[in-house]
Design an enzyme around this catalytic site. Structure first.
Site, PDB file in Angstrom:
ATOM      1  N   TYR A  93      39.419  32.379  46.390  1.00 12.51           N
ATOM      2  CA  TYR A  93      38.116  33.033  46.534  1.00 12.51           C
ATOM      3  C   TYR A  93      36.973  32.093  46.177  1.00 12.51           C
ATOM      4  O   TYR A  93      36.931  31.534  45.086  1.00 12.51           O
ATOM      5  CB  TYR A  93      38.085  34.248  45.613  1.00 12.51           C
ATOM      6  CG  TYR A  93      36.970  35.236  45.864  1.00 12.51           C
ATOM      7  CD1 TYR A  93      37.024  36.097  46.950  1.00 12.51           C
ATOM      8  CD2 TYR A  93      35.893  35.335  44.994  1.00 12.51           C
ATOM      9  CE1 TYR A  93      36.031  37.034  47.162  1.00 12.51           C
ATOM     10  CE2 TYR A  93      34.891  36.272  45.202  1.00 12.51           C
ATOM     11  CZ  TYR A  93      34.964  37.118  46.291  1.00 12.51           C
ATOM     12  OH  TYR A  93      33.976  38.041  46.493  1.00 12.51           O
ATOM     13  N   SER A 188      45.898  33.265  44.816  1.00 13.68           N
ATOM     14  CA  SER A 188      44.840  34.245  44.590  1.00 13.68           C
ATOM     15  C   SER A 188      44.414  34.852  45.935  1.00 13.68           C
ATOM     16  O   SER A 188      45.216  35.482  46.605  1.00 13.68           O
ATOM     17  CB  SER A 188      43.674  33.601  43.844  1.00 13.68           C
ATOM     18  OG  SER A 188      42.816  34.586  43.325  1.00 13.68           O
ATOM     19  N   GLN A 189      43.155  34.657  46.373  1.00 14.81           N
ATOM     20  CA  GLN A 189      42.780  35.134  47.698  1.00 14.81           C
ATOM     21  C   GLN A 189      43.676  34.518  48.761  1.00 14.81           C
ATOM     22  O   GLN A 189      44.070  35.180  49.725  1.00 14.81           O
ATOM     23  CB  GLN A 189      41.329  34.782  48.013  1.00 14.81           C
ATOM     24  CG  GLN A 189      40.920  35.137  49.442  1.00 14.81           C
ATOM     25  CD  GLN A 189      39.538  34.645  49.789  1.00 14.81           C
ATOM     26  OE1 GLN A 189      38.585  35.425  49.794  1.00 14.81           O
ATOM     27  NE2 GLN A 189      39.398  33.362  50.071  1.00 14.81           N
ATOM     28  N   ASP A 274      47.697  36.784  33.234  1.00 16.74           N
ATOM     29  CA  ASP A 274      46.694  36.701  34.298  1.00 16.74           C
ATOM     30  C   ASP A 274      45.658  37.812  34.140  1.00 16.74           C
ATOM     31  O   ASP A 274      45.959  38.992  34.313  1.00 16.74           O
ATOM     32  CB  ASP A 274      47.375  36.799  35.661  1.00 16.74           C
ATOM     33  CG  ASP A 274      46.461  36.398  36.808  1.00 16.74           C
ATOM     34  OD1 ASP A 274      45.239  36.451  36.637  1.00 16.74           O
ATOM     35  OD2 ASP A 274      46.990  36.029  37.867  1.00 16.74           O
ATOM     36  N   HIS A 310      45.489  32.835  35.206  1.00 19.97           N
ATOM     37  CA  HIS A 310      45.431  32.862  36.661  1.00 19.97           C
ATOM     38  C   HIS A 310      45.797  31.528  37.305  1.00 19.97           C
ATOM     39  O   HIS A 310      45.998  31.470  38.513  1.00 19.97           O
ATOM     40  CB  HIS A 310      44.039  33.311  37.108  1.00 19.97           C
ATOM     41  CG  HIS A 310      43.962  33.717  38.547  1.00 19.97           C
ATOM     42  ND1 HIS A 310      44.855  34.583  39.131  1.00 19.97           N
ATOM     43  CD2 HIS A 310      43.108  33.337  39.535  1.00 19.97           C
ATOM     44  CE1 HIS A 310      44.542  34.748  40.403  1.00 19.97           C
ATOM     45  NE2 HIS A 310      43.502  33.991  40.676  1.00 19.97           N
TER      46      HIS A 310
END
Length: 333
Positions: A93, A188-189, A274, A310
């Site tokens: 992201y 992630s994204q 996370d 994360h």
């Protein structure tokens, strides 16, 4: 300092929540792809000059949602002959595709590496993006999560999920790529886009989503204060009467529901500390993976990093991915 805030590992491993699924979920995605057909004649590839001696990098443009031009890097071993197995990677992201020397690992391991730019992103971290989004609409918080959030047809992720689908088609159209051996990955994204690509495009033979975003929205929004989920919180703090509408829109893009449609095996990763993508949301996607497939569901492995946030497994996870990908493709020792 991060602390464990989610379930204990045995509970995560068994966590299979029942999520509300829109009655027209499959029709929505079928129609979306029919309205946005892929045109291979619009794919453009041009060699890029770099100081690299063992790798070649090509600047690639392919048609995404609405045939909008989406940029990517295609990185190849300089000595490669014939079509190669391909790894399509999607960005996290706020990041863009960066520079042609930013992504060298997969090609160094012998794969054709296709790194997709994220439309409209690239200005938050990294070395920038090169793909504008000409279709922004509606009210929203400063990020991308709430753009078009009151109608799934207008939502930003409808566009970028189609881009992710079409990246697979673009890779399959290239002479440098073995179209029967295409894998997808991202963190992630990027993990969300890998899930979407594997679920919507059954050319994909393996998916490797790392600490993926966009899963189990109601729980994720309730569990974490981290970006990008906090954009939804800020939006609903202003538009107090739109909660049900917002979560109904988001359900069309939920990786748990999309992943149920996957036919390819997957290697997930999650981190128990996370604070951005709660591990319960990742396990929900993994535990439902391929459940709607006819017959036996495809295998869905998961690597768990107990003391990471994360960032997940980092290079440790990449090494596991290479081993997993080679074993899947029959290229392992």
């Amino acid at each position: 300092m991060s602390t464990r805030y989610d379930m204990e590992l045995p509970d995560l491993q068994a966590y299979r929540p029942e999520l509300a699924e829109p009655a027209d979920f499959d029709e929505f995605w079928r129609t979306t792809l029919e309205e946005n057909p892929f045109d291979p004649s619009l794919v453009r590839v041009e060699e890029v000059g770099t100081p690299l001696e063992t790798l070649r990098v090509l600047d690639l443009v392919f048609p995404g949602f609405g045939s909008d031009p989406i940029r990517a890097w295609l990185t190849l071993p300089a000595s490669a002959e014939g079509p190669l197995p391909a790894v399509i990677q999607y960005q996290g992201y706020g990041g863009g595709r960066g520079l042609p020397v930013d992504h060298l690992d997969w090609a160094s391991a012998g794969f054709a590496h296709f790194f997709m730019d994220s439309r409209g992103q690239g200005g938050t971290w990294g070395n920038g993006g090169a793909t504008p989004d000409p279709r922004a609409s509606g009210y929203g918080d400063q990020g991308f999560m709430t753009r078009g959030i009151e109608d799934p047809r207008d939502h930003y992720y409808r566009r970028i999920y189609v881009d992710a689908h079409h990246a697979v088609e673009a890779a399959a159209s290239l002479a440098q790529v073995d179209s029967s051996r295409i894998l997808v990955t991202g963190g992630s994204q990027g993990g969300a886009l890998a899930i979407a690509a594997a679920s919507l495009n059954h050319r994909v033979v393996g998916a490797m989503p790392d600490v993926p975003f966009m899963n189990h929205f109601r729980r994720s929004v309730a569990q974490t204060e981290g970006t990008p989920y906090d954009e939804i919180v800020r939006y609903l703090a202003v538009f107090r009467d739109r909660v049900d509408r917002v979560f109904e829109t988001l359900s069309y893009f939920d990786g748990v529901l999309l992943g149920r449609r996957a036919l390819a095996p997957a290697l997930f990763s999650t981190a128990l500390l996370d604070s951005v993508c709660p591990p319960s949301s990742v396990f929900a996607a993994r535990n439902w993976w391929g459940a709607a497939a006819e017959g036996e569901a495809p295998r869905a492995d998961i690597e768990v990093y107990s003391f990471n946030n994360h960032e997940g497994g980092g290079a440790y996870q990449w090494l596991k991915q290479v081993e997993w990908a080679r074993g899947l493709l029959g290229d392992g020792e």
